[in-house]
Design a protein around this motif. Sequence first.
Motif, PDB file in Angstrom:
ATOM      1  N   VAL A  66      50.715  41.977  34.422  1.00  0.00           N
ATOM      2  CA  VAL A  66      51.229  43.659  34.888  1.00  0.00           C
ATOM      3  C   VAL A  66      52.308  43.422  35.728  1.00  0.00           C
ATOM      4  O   VAL A  66      53.230  44.535  35.521  1.00  0.00           O
ATOM      5  CB  VAL A  66      49.731  43.847  35.962  1.00  0.00           C
ATOM      6  CG1 VAL A  66      50.288  45.301  36.359  1.00  0.00           C
ATOM      7  CG2 VAL A  66      48.500  44.050  35.108  1.00  0.00           C
ATOM      8  N   GLY A  67      52.348  42.575  36.602  1.00  0.00           N
ATOM      9  CA  GLY A  67      53.679  42.355  37.424  1.00  0.00           C
ATOM     10  C   GLY A  67      55.061  42.331  36.682  1.00  0.00           C
ATOM     11  O   GLY A  67      55.867  43.128  36.619  1.00  0.00           O
ATOM     12  N   ILE A  81      42.059  47.937  39.955  1.00  0.00           N
ATOM     13  CA  ILE A  81      43.464  47.227  39.720  1.00  0.00           C
ATOM     14  C   ILE A  81      44.076  47.254  41.058  1.00  0.00           C
ATOM     15  O   ILE A  81      44.939  46.392  41.293  1.00  0.00           O
ATOM     16  CB  ILE A  81      44.054  48.308  38.743  1.00  0.00           C
ATOM     17  CG1 ILE A  81      43.781  48.480  37.341  1.00  0.00           C
ATOM     18  CG2 ILE A  81      45.536  48.252  38.673  1.00  0.00           C
ATOM     19  CD1 ILE A  81      44.118  47.390  36.410  1.00  0.00           C
ATOM     20  N   TYR A  82      43.861  48.203  41.738  1.00  0.00           N
ATOM     21  CA  TYR A  82      44.493  48.444  43.163  1.00  0.00           C
ATOM     22  C   TYR A  82      44.319  47.212  44.014  1.00  0.00           C
ATOM     23  O   TYR A  82      45.235  46.677  44.437  1.00  0.00           O
ATOM     24  CB  TYR A  82      43.857  49.628  44.011  1.00  0.00           C
ATOM     25  CG  TYR A  82      44.515  50.022  45.297  1.00  0.00           C
ATOM     26  CD1 TYR A  82      45.555  49.617  45.541  1.00  0.00           C
ATOM     27  CD2 TYR A  82      43.995  50.995  46.093  1.00  0.00           C
ATOM     28  CE1 TYR A  82      46.124  50.006  46.553  1.00  0.00           C
ATOM     29  CE2 TYR A  82      44.397  51.499  47.266  1.00  0.00           C
ATOM     30  CZ  TYR A  82      45.509  50.883  47.699  1.00  0.00           C
ATOM     31  OH  TYR A  82      46.279  51.192  48.626  1.00  0.00           O
ATOM     32  N   ARG A  83      43.079  46.770  43.955  1.00  0.00           N
ATOM     33  CA  ARG A  83      42.569  45.600  44.723  1.00  0.00           C
ATOM     34  C   ARG A  83      43.455  44.353  44.185  1.00  0.00           C
ATOM     35  O   ARG A  83      43.726  43.353  44.686  1.00  0.00           O
ATOM     36  CB  ARG A  83      41.108  45.186  44.621  1.00  0.00           C
ATOM     37  CG  ARG A  83      40.242  46.523  45.525  1.00  0.00           C
ATOM     38  CD  ARG A  83      39.202  45.761  46.164  1.00  0.00           C
ATOM     39  NE  ARG A  83      38.870  46.955  47.075  1.00  0.00           N
ATOM     40  CZ  ARG A  83      37.697  46.692  48.078  1.00  0.00           C
ATOM     41  NH1 ARG A  83      37.181  45.527  48.124  1.00  0.00           N
ATOM     42  NH2 ARG A  83      37.467  47.694  48.643  1.00  0.00           N
ATOM     43  N   LEU A  84      43.387  44.257  42.779  1.00  0.00           N
ATOM     44  CA  LEU A  84      43.916  43.195  41.998  1.00  0.00           C
ATOM     45  C   LEU A  84      45.706  43.165  42.338  1.00  0.00           C
ATOM     46  O   LEU A  84      46.052  41.994  42.893  1.00  0.00           O
ATOM     47  CB  LEU A  84      43.947  43.417  40.516  1.00  0.00           C
ATOM     48  CG  LEU A  84      44.770  42.236  39.623  1.00  0.00           C
ATOM     49  CD1 LEU A  84      44.011  40.878  39.711  1.00  0.00           C
ATOM     50  CD2 LEU A  84      45.019  42.370  38.041  1.00  0.00           C
ATOM     51  N   VAL A  85      46.346  44.047  42.339  1.00  0.00           N
ATOM     52  CA  VAL A  85      47.727  44.016  42.442  1.00  0.00           C
ATOM     53  C   VAL A  85      48.174  43.901  44.113  1.00  0.00           C
ATOM     54  O   VAL A  85      49.024  43.516  44.488  1.00  0.00           O
ATOM     55  CB  VAL A  85      48.562  45.263  41.788  1.00  0.00           C
ATOM     56  CG1 VAL A  85      48.210  45.034  40.478  1.00  0.00           C
ATOM     57  CG2 VAL A  85      48.092  46.564  42.505  1.00  0.00           C
ATOM     58  N   ALA A  86      47.478  44.635  44.746  1.00  0.00           N
ATOM     59  CA  ALA A  86      47.664  44.765  46.094  1.00  0.00           C
ATOM     60  C   ALA A  86      46.999  43.550  46.992  1.00  0.00           C
ATOM     61  O   ALA A  86      47.375  43.068  47.918  1.00  0.00           O
ATOM     62  CB  ALA A  86      47.337  46.200  47.058  1.00  0.00           C
ATOM     63  N   GLY A  87      45.687  43.250  46.626  1.00  0.00           N
ATOM     64  CA  GLY A  87      45.086  42.009  47.274  1.00  0.00           C
ATOM     65  C   GLY A  87      44.673  42.252  48.598  1.00  0.00           C
ATOM     66  O   GLY A  87      44.501  41.383  49.216  1.00  0.00           O
TER      67      GLY A  87
END
Lengths: 201, 201, 201, 201
Positions: free
Chosen positions: D117-118, D173-179
């Motif tokens: 995704v990044g 997704i939010y939790r995945l990418v922002a952590g």
Amino acid sequence: MAVSRSEQDQPRPRPGRPRSEQTRKAVLRATGELMHEVGLRVMTTEEIASRCGASKATIYKWWPNKYAVAVEAMLSQMFVESGDPDTGSAHEDFRLVLRGMMRFYNSPSGRVYAQIVGEAQFDPQIAAELNDRLIGPRRQLGRTILARGIARGELRADIDPESAIDLIFGAAIYRLVAGHAPMGDDVADSIVDLAIRGLAC
Amino acid sequence: MAVSRSEQDQPRPRPGRPRSEQTRKAVLRATGELMHEVGLRVMTTEEIASRCGASKATIYKWWPNKYAVAVEAMLSQMFVESGDPDTGSAHEDFRLVLRGMMRFYNSPSGRVYAQIVGEAQFDPQIAAELNDRLIGPRRQLGRTILARGIARGELRADIDPESAIDLIFGAAIYRLVAGHAPMGDDVADSIVDLAIRGLAC
Amino acid sequence: MAVSRSEQDQPRPRPGRPRSEQTRKAVLRATGELMHEVGLRVMTTEEIASRCGASKATIYKWWPNKYAVAVEAMLSQMFVESGDPDTGSAHEDFRLVLRGMMRFYNSPSGRVYAQIVGEAQFDPQIAAELNDRLIGPRRQLGRTILARGIARGELRADIDPESAIDLIFGAAIYRLVAGHAPMGDDVADSIVDLAIRGLAC
Amino acid sequence: MAVSRSEQDQPRPRPGRPRSEQTRKAVLRATGELMHEVGLRVMTTEEIASRCGASKATIYKWWPNKYAVAVEAMLSQMFVESGDPDTGSAHEDFRLVLRGMMRFYNSPSGRVYAQIVGEAQFDPQIAAELNDRLIGPRRQLGRTILARGIARGELRADIDPESAIDLIFGAAIYRLVAGHAPMGDDVADSIVDLAIRGLAC
DNA sequence: GAATAAACGAGACGGTACGTCTCGTCTTATG
DNA sequence: CATAAGACGAGACGTACCGTCTCGTTTATTC
């Protein structure tokens, strides 16, 4: 046997793209030009690369640094390297060889050569390369001339060959690196005269 | 006239804080240590500064670069600089002087000295400094010994002094910068023997 | 006492040349321009340096890499960062905030922001910076709006605030990074409508 | 027509050596390992090649770059891709699907997925691949669940399906990418509870 | 005893070459 | 043809050192 030898002479191509001879020559040519134009220190690997169309990575792949390239470039320019005059007289031989050395030291290449010698004071690898490929062969020529002179009864047989060679060539190197006095045919003759008198029977 | 001379000897203090002699010595001491420890090239002005507590700006204020500091540091370490032996024999004088040179070249300082010579190939300013303060005096000593030898009738009067000195000292420099062979008292003797035979009447 | 406090307020200058605020701003300005013009990946530290007159070394002294500079540049451009609307209605507040977020994501800066998020997937340091300075404050605003809504009896008190914020903001991030559908005021409204219905009493 | 179909199904062998299926699998396997071991960015095409015995040229022949290989490697590892639970309840279906997503995001593959995704933020080609092969199918599943829920009268018919899916999946997704917060079954449940309440009749 | 002047330590800065790295392409010989 | 091996051009990376600068401080002379 003959087959295996011919295979060595014409080595069986290793897998993969072979090294480009064209690139190798272009690097050496560009380095040869640059080192005369700007000097060994100011010359950069980047400029060599951009001038000859090679990449820095390729240069660093085949040479450890720009000084090693310079040594090879200098050698590739000295193919007409003054050979053995073999005039039948050691005095005359040394006179011609020392004149040749001093002329070279006086030429534009002389400055570059001095810079290679200078760099060798800092990098043992350059020093080794310098000795093997530039200084060694010259000294070997000196030994040959000496041996012929001794065989002809022209020079004493009990002299230390290394010291004798240092005596003659040392003077030229000294003027090259210290630059305290100019070099010329007359100087070469004067030094060889003195030295031969010391070496003669 | 007398006034101006006394002003030179004991210069009238200019306004402002005077240069710190202590700092000057500390810089030279640190440089002397460093150049032996890591060599002239790896040694950085920054490290000199941090080691002696001075600032880079102060160093650059009084010396043009680290090599100039090194030359001065080397000089300040050679206070016992081999003087004129004046034994009454040019042969003996040269023998002692060349032995001294080779011992110095063989010492840890010899490597540093060679690096100064090496750097001089790139920087005319260093070359000038090298000639004025290290090479020149040595050659002057050579001329003195030669002159005495000629005056005593020990050596021929028609020889070119510069070539003669090159003959003797050149061999040592040659071995220093090319490193093709070791130096020792025996080598020094052997070279001076050959040279004197060439120079003698 | 008062003196020592005033000395703290106006910190005693550390020795040495102080960091140049002018350079810092120039770096951020140039980075801000470049990252919009060519994107975060194509932008090089070298180009930042040459464009703002700073040197690469200076940039690397104060930031670990170009992405860190970009995060700070982005922050310095968002000073007008959409504040807390505080309309008296959580529904309305979230509607305005999400509209603001989506407008930002749709703006040229949105692409750069997405690239920062993208880079954060590879570099924990960037991820930390992103969370502390960009994501964290936004979530804090969400928590504030939520709390007010609960206090007013507008929203249920038993909801998990973090999940609630993820619900609303996650949709926007999702569209930003996946790009599967456009963002607009209508989309923002539609999402907030759904979410608030889920959160309401 | 029939002919062309049969040609597609069982392509007429083109002249020359056919593509090696074995090599293709070896590349994907090596990539799958490497991307977990060192991450997508640090992984190099060269290392993939050397690990699986293929050559770089072969890899570049069949994939545009390492990220495309990674996408395919990831897909080949997700063969057990969570299917449609179809429990008869949209609430339950979404609960199971979101739990599955979050478990995947929490797994080692989650980090690699986040890196894809990044990378997609910088490369439109990767973004397209990501959407077509990873994000799209998941959203399609969401639409199916939604439609069934509406058909059953469980969910309102007037909701915007895309917004509804963003609401649910966006949080993950939010939790995945922002952590910014961990993911777990409880979180999945909590988010689906909130969302379903917003979507329900 | 102020004012002035210069030296000094600390350290930031612009400049620039270094040698390394990865990418994606290419050129061989082999299967 | 496809392939492996691996050389190659391109160009960014982050580091290192150079020599200059800008601060505030210290140490001397001069008014």
